[in-house]
Scaffold this motif. Structure first.
Motif, PDB file in Angstrom:
ATOM      1  N   LEU A   1      -1.874   4.529  -3.663  1.00 15.11           N
ATOM      2  CA  LEU A   1      -0.955   5.056  -4.100  1.00 15.11           C
ATOM      3  C   LEU A   1      -0.811   5.329  -5.624  1.00 15.11           C
ATOM      4  O   LEU A   1      -0.846   4.546  -6.316  1.00 15.11           O
ATOM      5  N   GLY A   2      -0.793   6.744  -5.924  1.00 12.47           N
ATOM      6  CA  GLY A   2      -0.620   7.073  -7.079  1.00 12.47           C
ATOM      7  C   GLY A   2       0.535   7.736  -7.841  1.00 12.47           C
ATOM      8  O   GLY A   2       1.348   8.176  -7.261  1.00 12.47           O
ATOM      9  N   ILE A   3       1.098   6.797  -8.923  1.00  8.09           N
ATOM     10  CA  ILE A   3       2.484   7.033  -9.513  1.00  8.09           C
ATOM     11  C   ILE A   3       2.175   7.724 -10.603  1.00  8.09           C
ATOM     12  O   ILE A   3       1.401   7.100 -11.781  1.00  8.09           O
ATOM     13  N   ASP A   4       3.247   8.472 -11.323  1.00  9.25           N
ATOM     14  CA  ASP A   4       3.358   8.935 -12.659  1.00  9.25           C
ATOM     15  C   ASP A   4       4.403   9.758 -12.879  1.00  9.25           C
ATOM     16  O   ASP A   4       5.171  10.333 -12.009  1.00  9.25           O
ATOM     17  N   CYS A   5       5.209   9.386 -13.857  1.00 10.32           N
ATOM     18  CA  CYS A   5       6.471  10.147 -14.188  1.00 10.32           C
ATOM     19  C   CYS A   5       6.423  11.583 -14.846  1.00 10.32           C
ATOM     20  O   CYS A   5       7.342  12.164 -14.964  1.00 10.32           O
ATOM     21  N   ASP A   6       5.156  11.864 -15.020  1.00  9.59           N
ATOM     22  CA  ASP A   6       4.964  13.236 -15.799  1.00  9.59           C
ATOM     23  C   ASP A   6       4.539  14.297 -14.547  1.00  9.59           C
ATOM     24  O   ASP A   6       3.305  14.152 -14.042  1.00  9.59           O
ATOM     25  N   PRO A   7       5.415  15.565 -14.507  1.00  8.09           N
ATOM     26  CA  PRO A   7       4.894  16.182 -13.123  1.00  8.09           C
ATOM     27  C   PRO A   7       3.623  16.960 -13.445  1.00  8.09           C
ATOM     28  O   PRO A   7       2.908  17.239 -12.856  1.00  8.09           O
TER      29      PRO A   7
ATOM     30  N   GLY B   1      -8.277  -2.337   1.353  1.00  6.28           N
ATOM     31  CA  GLY B   1      -6.940  -2.903   1.013  1.00  6.28           C
ATOM     32  C   GLY B   1      -5.934  -1.565   0.445  1.00  6.28           C
ATOM     33  O   GLY B   1      -6.383  -0.271   0.596  1.00  6.28           O
ATOM     34  N   ARG B   2      -4.807  -1.902   0.126  1.00 12.34           N
ATOM     35  CA  ARG B   2      -3.743  -0.682  -0.486  1.00 12.34           C
ATOM     36  C   ARG B   2      -3.482  -1.268  -1.872  1.00 12.34           C
ATOM     37  O   ARG B   2      -2.989  -2.239  -2.381  1.00 12.34           O
ATOM     38  N   TYR B   3      -3.965  -0.303  -2.691  1.00 12.13           N
ATOM     39  CA  TYR B   3      -3.789  -0.299  -4.193  1.00 12.13           C
ATOM     40  C   TYR B   3      -2.814   0.915  -4.586  1.00 12.13           C
ATOM     41  O   TYR B   3      -2.660   1.800  -4.358  1.00 12.13           O
ATOM     42  N   VAL B   4      -2.178   0.334  -5.944  1.00 10.66           N
ATOM     43  CA  VAL B   4      -1.398   1.333  -6.601  1.00 10.66           C
ATOM     44  C   VAL B   4      -1.975   1.635  -8.013  1.00 10.66           C
ATOM     45  O   VAL B   4      -2.199   0.624  -8.548  1.00 10.66           O
ATOM     46  N   ASP B   5      -2.252   2.784  -8.213  1.00 11.37           N
ATOM     47  CA  ASP B   5      -2.476   3.263  -9.747  1.00 11.37           C
ATOM     48  C   ASP B   5      -1.069   3.908 -10.080  1.00 11.37           C
ATOM     49  O   ASP B   5      -0.688   4.858  -9.982  1.00 11.37           O
ATOM     50  N   ALA B   6      -0.496   2.779 -11.056  1.00 12.91           N
ATOM     51  CA  ALA B   6       0.921   3.062 -11.281  1.00 12.91           C
ATOM     52  C   ALA B   6       0.973   4.098 -12.312  1.00 12.91           C
ATOM     53  O   ALA B   6       2.099   4.537 -12.757  1.00 12.91           O
ATOM     54  N   THR B   7      -0.051   4.384 -13.368  1.00 15.19           N
ATOM     55  CA  THR B   7      -0.107   5.356 -14.318  1.00 15.19           C
ATOM     56  C   THR B   7      -1.243   6.276 -14.002  1.00 15.19           C
ATOM     57  O   THR B   7      -2.299   6.316 -14.735  1.00 15.19           O
ATOM     58  N   ILE B   8      -1.177   7.031 -12.912  1.00 19.27           N
ATOM     59  CA  ILE B   8      -2.411   7.726 -12.529  1.00 19.27           C
ATOM     60  C   ILE B   8      -2.977   8.905 -13.621  1.00 19.27           C
ATOM     61  O   ILE B   8      -4.139   9.073 -13.503  1.00 19.27           O
ATOM     62  N   GLY B   9      -2.171   9.313 -14.152  1.00 20.15           N
ATOM     63  CA  GLY B   9      -2.650  10.155 -15.324  1.00 20.15           C
ATOM     64  C   GLY B   9      -3.735  11.456 -14.752  1.00 20.15           C
ATOM     65  O   GLY B   9      -3.209  12.303 -13.946  1.00 20.15           O
ATOM     66  N   GLY B  10      -4.731  11.501 -15.405  1.00 19.21           N
ATOM     67  CA  GLY B  10      -5.605  12.358 -14.783  1.00 19.21           C
ATOM     68  C   GLY B  10      -6.632  11.925 -13.535  1.00 19.21           C
ATOM     69  O   GLY B  10      -7.354  12.472 -13.286  1.00 19.21           O
ATOM     70  N   GLY B  11      -6.039  10.925 -13.225  1.00 16.37           N
ATOM     71  CA  GLY B  11      -6.702  10.397 -11.967  1.00 16.37           C
ATOM     72  C   GLY B  11      -8.242   9.581 -12.313  1.00 16.37           C
ATOM     73  O   GLY B  11      -8.929   9.312 -11.215  1.00 16.37           O
ATOM     74  N   GLY B  12      -8.591   9.382 -13.475  1.00 12.53           N
ATOM     75  CA  GLY B  12     -10.049   8.620 -13.716  1.00 12.53           C
ATOM     76  C   GLY B  12     -10.004   7.358 -13.216  1.00 12.53           C
ATOM     77  O   GLY B  12     -11.125   7.186 -12.414  1.00 12.53           O
ATOM     78  N   HIS B  13      -9.268   6.426 -13.254  1.00 13.55           N
ATOM     79  CA  HIS B  13      -9.260   4.989 -12.591  1.00 13.55           C
ATOM     80  C   HIS B  13      -9.111   5.386 -11.014  1.00 13.55           C
ATOM     81  O   HIS B  13      -9.963   4.724 -10.257  1.00 13.55           O
ATOM     82  N   THR B  14      -8.337   6.245 -10.644  1.00  7.33           N
ATOM     83  CA  THR B  14      -8.146   6.470  -8.909  1.00  7.33           C
ATOM     84  C   THR B  14      -9.479   6.843  -8.446  1.00  7.33           C
ATOM     85  O   THR B  14      -9.769   6.400  -7.235  1.00  7.33           O
ATOM     86  N   ALA B  15     -10.181   7.807  -9.025  1.00  2.00           N
ATOM     87  CA  ALA B  15     -11.562   8.277  -8.560  1.00  2.00           C
ATOM     88  C   ALA B  15     -12.316   7.234  -8.282  1.00  2.00           C
ATOM     89  O   ALA B  15     -13.027   6.972  -7.251  1.00  2.00           O
ATOM     90  N   GLU B  16     -12.463   6.054  -9.339  1.00  2.77           N
ATOM     91  CA  GLU B  16     -13.422   5.159  -9.119  1.00  2.77           C
ATOM     92  C   GLU B  16     -12.731   4.100  -8.112  1.00  2.77           C
ATOM     93  O   GLU B  16     -13.665   3.546  -7.314  1.00  2.77           O
ATOM     94  N   ILE B  17     -11.601   3.826  -7.946  1.00  3.76           N
ATOM     95  CA  ILE B  17     -10.876   3.075  -6.949  1.00  3.76           C
ATOM     96  C   ILE B  17     -11.217   3.531  -5.636  1.00  3.76           C
ATOM     97  O   ILE B  17     -11.606   2.977  -4.536  1.00  3.76           O
ATOM     98  N   LEU B  18     -11.036   4.922  -5.589  1.00  4.62           N
ATOM     99  CA  LEU B  18     -11.373   5.654  -4.243  1.00  4.62           C
ATOM    100  C   LEU B  18     -12.851   5.271  -3.556  1.00  4.62           C
ATOM    101  O   LEU B  18     -13.183   5.152  -2.465  1.00  4.62           O
ATOM    102  N   ARG B  19     -13.608   5.511  -4.656  1.00  7.96           N
ATOM    103  CA  ARG B  19     -15.256   5.380  -4.496  1.00  7.96           C
ATOM    104  C   ARG B  19     -15.508   3.838  -3.662  1.00  7.96           C
ATOM    105  O   ARG B  19     -16.515   3.981  -2.965  1.00  7.96           O
ATOM    106  N   ARG B  20     -14.666   2.917  -4.265  1.00  6.38           N
ATOM    107  CA  ARG B  20     -14.897   1.767  -3.848  1.00  6.38           C
ATOM    108  C   ARG B  20     -14.273   1.204  -2.320  1.00  6.38           C
ATOM    109  O   ARG B  20     -14.543   0.216  -1.677  1.00  6.38           O
ATOM    110  N   LEU B  21     -13.574   1.933  -1.951  1.00 11.96           N
ATOM    111  CA  LEU B  21     -12.567   1.790  -0.778  1.00 11.96           C
ATOM    112  C   LEU B  21     -13.364   2.289   0.602  1.00 11.96           C
ATOM    113  O   LEU B  21     -14.142   3.275   0.485  1.00 11.96           O
ATOM    114  N   ASP B  22     -13.258   1.662   1.653  1.00 17.54           N
ATOM    115  CA  ASP B  22     -13.752   2.031   3.067  1.00 17.54           C
ATOM    116  C   ASP B  22     -12.700   2.940   3.557  1.00 17.54           C
ATOM    117  O   ASP B  22     -11.530   3.128   3.014  1.00 17.54           O
TER     118      ASP B  22
END
Ligand SMILES: C[S@@+](CC[C@H](N)C(=O)[O-])C[C@H]1O[C@@H](n2cnc3c(N)ncnc32)[C@H](O)[C@@H]1O
Length: 321
Positions: free
Chosen positions: A55-61, A28-49
């Motif tokens: 898509l990671g979004i953050d307002c902080d450069p 599937g297609r997922y959005v981490d709307a507050t990617i921050g340091g990418g902690g949750h994203t790393a785990e989401i990526l691990r579970r995807l095929d």
């Protein structure tokens, strides 16, 4: 990047609980709307095929450059956008990712932001009174406290900080700024300390800084708008998962879920709802999920976290009773 280096930015809260609710379709297609340091994203990526996308979004450069470094060397299906998540629907459409399978929000500030005195998030670190997650946003907290009316300042402290001494603190800020503008975290903290003496001062400081952060970043407006947009761009069966850290955010999530739940008025015992009030969401967490004692021991910042999750219902499909 080594794990300890990642944790220097932020230790993800309710990691497995959040991703268990979020990822139901590995392609599937997922959005981490507050990617921050990418902690949750790393785990989401691990579970995807390999056909899945995040898509990671953050307002902080600073968060975006951090995750770019963290995942840059890997071949990941990760797209990054620096923006306010209140633009969720437009961004997902522009990138051709609609319909989405899930959106995650891990609200609030990262440890990175909190620990950097120059960002002004922490009342016990001397720095400019800034408090912006997006450094392009205006005004800073300093500009805000030095210009708004006493009544408006009282409202901000009361509504966004639930601070009982809002009136006295607003008055004290106006008296102080008449002599010299308030420019730093310490100057504001000193005004609060001089106004609220005694054992409650630490709580008042936390509430005053929380209130200003919410006002400066327009946090509650962004959240309300983003929840509504997520419902538009999720596919039926798609998930919304929100981790909130204070009662104002949590209340918004809870009432949004409640308003969009089926409000079936069919007589009890009818196997399929026919009343035409099917609702748009099925709530997956009857009560908010809280971190366990072990997680709080390892990461005290998890203490106030509350996770809620919901699933988008098939449009116009009557909810089964
Ligand atoms: C608690 S941190 C997320 C940590 C992340 N889950 C992790 O595991 O590293 C929250 C992040 O959301 C970002 N943020 C807060 N409000 C935002 C908004 N309205 N739009 C985009 N990003 C936002 C902050 O800049 C911060 O980096």
């Amino acid at each position: 990047m080594a794990r300890s280096e990642c944790e220097e930015f932020h230790v993800p809260v309710l990691l497995h609980e959040a991703v268990d609710f979020l990822v139901w379709n590995p392609g599937g297609r997922y959005v981490d709307a507050t990617i921050g340091g990418g902690g949750h994203t790393a785990e989401i990526l691990r579970r995807l095929d390999p056909s899945g996308v995040v898509l990671g979004i953050d307002c902080d450069p600073e968060a975006i450059s951090w995750v770019r470094r963290r995942f840059g060397g890997e071949r990941t299906p990760l797209r990054l956008v620096r923006a306010n998540y209140a633009e969720l629907a437009r961004i997902s459409r522009d990138l051709g990712l609609v319909p989405l399978d899930g959106v995650l929000w891990d609200l609030g500030v990262s440890s990175w932001q909190l620990n950097r005195p120059e960002r002004g998030f922490s009342f016990d670190r001397e720095g400019p009174l800034d408090l912006r997650m997006n450094p392009d946003l205006e005004p800073t907290a300093s500009a805000l406290v030095n210009t708004v009316s006493e009544e408006e300042l009282r409202r901000i402290l009361w509504e966004y900080g639930e601070e009982r001494e809002a009136r006295r603190i607003a008055r004290a800020i106006l008296e102080r700024r008449a002599r010299r503008p308030i420019a730093t975290t310490r100057e504001l903290a000193d005004v609060v300390r001089a106004t609220v003496r005694g054992p409650h001062v630490a709580k008042s400081l936390a509430r005053v800084f929380q209130a200003l952060r919410i006002a400066v970043n327009r946090e509650l407006e962004s959240l309300r708008s983003a929840l509504e947009q997520a419902l538009e761009v999720l596919r039926p069966g798609g998930r919304m998962v929100v981790i909130a850290y204070h009662s104002l955010e949590d209340r918004i999530v809870k009432s949004f879920f409640r308003e969009n739940e089926p409000r079936c008025i069919c007589p009890p015992g009818v196997p399929i709802c026919t009343c035409g009030r099917p609702g748009r969401l099925r709530v997956l967490t009857r009560h908010a999920v809280r971190p366990g004692a072990e997680e709080i021991r390892r990461n005290p910042r998890a203490r106030s976290a509350r996770l809620r999750a919901a699933e988008k219902l098939v449009e116009d499909e009557p909810a089964s009773l």
